[in-house]
Scaffold this motif. Structure first.
Motif, PDB file in Angstrom:
ATOM      1  N   ASP A 158      -7.380   3.379  -1.133  1.00 29.16           N
ATOM      2  CA  ASP A 158      -7.149   4.822  -1.160  1.00 29.16           C
ATOM      3  C   ASP A 158      -8.463   5.585  -1.287  1.00 29.16           C
ATOM      4  OD1 ASP A 158      -4.433   4.616  -0.869  1.00 29.16           O
ATOM      5  OD2 ASP A 158      -3.996   4.715  -3.011  1.00 29.16           O
ATOM      6  N   SER A 173       1.357   4.466  -3.141  1.00 24.35           N
ATOM      7  CA  SER A 173       0.782   5.746  -2.733  1.00 24.35           C
ATOM      8  C   SER A 173       0.978   6.838  -3.782  1.00 24.35           C
ATOM      9  CB  SER A 173       1.399   6.190  -1.397  1.00 24.35           C
ATOM     10  OG  SER A 173       2.799   6.353  -1.535  1.00 24.35           O
ATOM     11  N   ASN A 188       0.823  -1.193   0.000  1.00 27.11           N
ATOM     12  CA  ASN A 188       0.000   0.000   0.000  1.00 27.11           C
ATOM     13  C   ASN A 188       0.862   1.248   0.000  1.00 27.11           C
ATOM     14  OD1 ASN A 188      -2.305  -1.504   0.012  1.00 27.11           O
ATOM     15  ND2 ASN A 188      -2.607  -1.431   2.224  1.00 27.11           N
ATOM     16  N   LYS A 212      -4.290  10.876  -3.658  1.00 25.76           N
ATOM     17  CA  LYS A 212      -4.931  10.559  -2.381  1.00 25.76           C
ATOM     18  C   LYS A 212      -4.596  11.583  -1.304  1.00 25.76           C
ATOM     19  CE  LYS A 212      -1.425   7.489  -0.389  1.00 25.76           C
ATOM     20  NZ  LYS A 212      -1.162   6.136   0.125  1.00 25.76           N
TER      21      LYS A 212
END
Length: 409
Positions: free
Chosen positions: A257, A56, A52, A81
């Motif tokens: 996200d 990003s 994760n 995000k």
């Protein structure tokens, strides 16, 4: 610029892909009780966090609306995000994009890159056109859109006026019959709503605004807890109606996200330019400078590719015909002004004078303008001249004056 964008119905499918698959996995994992002494589970959890974290960064995804093998819709989207924003740039399917070896008029449109060279060809063309890197692609269909809207139970929108239109020639045939007012649209009705283009007083801008409102309503619907029981059916629908090189891990990461950083803003734009004709054939001609600026602003944080970028190169555009140019030879080399004037003419500029300059010892080339800097920059970019200056004493008949120097011999 953000007001001008033809939001496609296919972006809705793309968002549904991420939200639908990922929310299901996310909430399912929340309800799994893992043994405290399970080393394998702990290892899996650690890897998941790293994946994760690695995902990003923003990625540029190419969305294609496939209508029987034709790219009916083309746009690039990216989700930030951290800012909780979605950036979307639509590329008109008729955008002028000549390719070596493809000389028929219809083959000079960017959508021909998809019909003739499939997704790899279109991906390459879009990267070249915008000067950005495309990380992934998603290909979607009208039928998939309708099925997704039906699967989530429809979307509530306000139809601003009665919409009635029939087109038996369209592929697929288009029959629209919607009544004014707030209502929940099923898949077929939603397709009618987002495809409708007639009757808006603002022309295409009115349709864009309506599509934006539909998209907001859709996002609101699929990010509410009530959607969770429908996730299994949604996942099946998605699996039948999309092609993508995104992996399951990619989709899950995007979905998480979306769940954790629900988009607050949708910044939508259309590739700057205007429609026109070349050789009696209709095209959409990109404004080279503005297109490069918009692409850089929206997707510039992504890795750029080494490209001959059609945006940065000079191509014919009817926009150029509104710019009156005088070209002067600032050297003793015969025919130099004519050489570069011909280049401008081939690019659509209106060359109104070709002559020798009063001074014939310019070491560098210059572009001058009388308070028409935007036009001067277009001409300078077309000839790769770096010196652009304002001069209020110039001939009022010319928007731009070019003096060719020794650097252009």
């Amino acid at each position: 610029m953000k007001k001008f964008f033809k939001i496609s119905i296919f972006v809705i499918l793309g968002i549904a892909i991420s939200i639908g698959t990922g929310i299901f996995m996310y909430y399912r994992n929340l309800n799994v009780v893992k043994p405290a002494n399970s080393s394998s589970d702990n290892t899996t959890t650690t890897k998941s966090v790293k994946q994760n974290d690695n995902s990003s960064g923003k990625k540029n995804i190419l969305f294609v609306g496939d209508a029987d093998g034709l790219s009916d819709t083309i746009f690039v989207a990216s989700f930030d995000k951290d800012k909780k924003e979605i950036e979307m740039l639509s590329i008109p399917r008729d955008t002028y994009y000549p390719r070596p070896g493809y000389n028929n008029p219809s083959e000079k449109k960017i959508n021909a890159a998809y019909s003739e060279q499939k997704i790899d060809g279109l991906k390459s063309a879009v990267e070249d056109l915008l000067g950005i890197k495309i990380d992934n692609y998603v290909i979607l269909t009208y039928d998939g859109f309708k099925e997704i809207i039906d699967t989530i139970g429809g979307v509530e929108v306000n139809v601003p006026f009665n919409m009635k239109y029939d087109d038996n020639v369209a592929k697929p045939p288009l029959h629209i019959n919607l009544k004014k007012g707030i209502q929940v649209l099923n898949g077929e009705e939603a397709l009618q709503f987002v495809r409708y283009r007639h009757g808006y007083t603002e022309g295409d801008i009115g349709r864009i605004n309506a599509q934006q409102e539909f998209l907001k309503a859709f996002i609101k619907k699929v990010t509410t807890p009530s959607i969770l029981p429908k996730i299994p059916s949604l996942a099946i629908t998605l699996s039948k109606n999309l092609q993508t090189d995104l992996t399951a891990k990619d989709i899950t990461a995007y979905a998480l996200d979306f769940v954790k950083n629900k988009p607050q803003n949708i910044n939508a734009s259309i590739l700057p330019g205007e429609g026109g004709y070349m050789d009696n054939f209709s095209y959409y001609f990109a404004d080279q400078q503005k297109s490069a600026e918009v692409a850089s602003e929206m997707f510039g944080n992504g890795q750029k590719i080494n490209s001959k970028s059609t945006v940065l190169q000079s191509t014919y555009s009817p926009i150029n015909n509104t710019i009156n140019v005088e070209v002067f030879n600032g050297t003793t080399v015969q025919g130099l002004a004519t050489k570069y004037a011909d280049k401008l003419i081939n690019l659509g500029f209106n060359v109104i004078k070709i002559a020798n300059a009063d001074i014939r010892n310019y070491s560098e080339s210059f572009v001058y303008t009388n308070n028409n800097m935007d036009k001067a920059i277009k001409v300078a970019n077309a000839l790769s001249i770096k010196n652009v200056l304002n001069d209020e004493s110039l001939d009022k008949n010319a928007d731009v004056v070019v003096i060719i120097g020794e650097d252009k011999k």
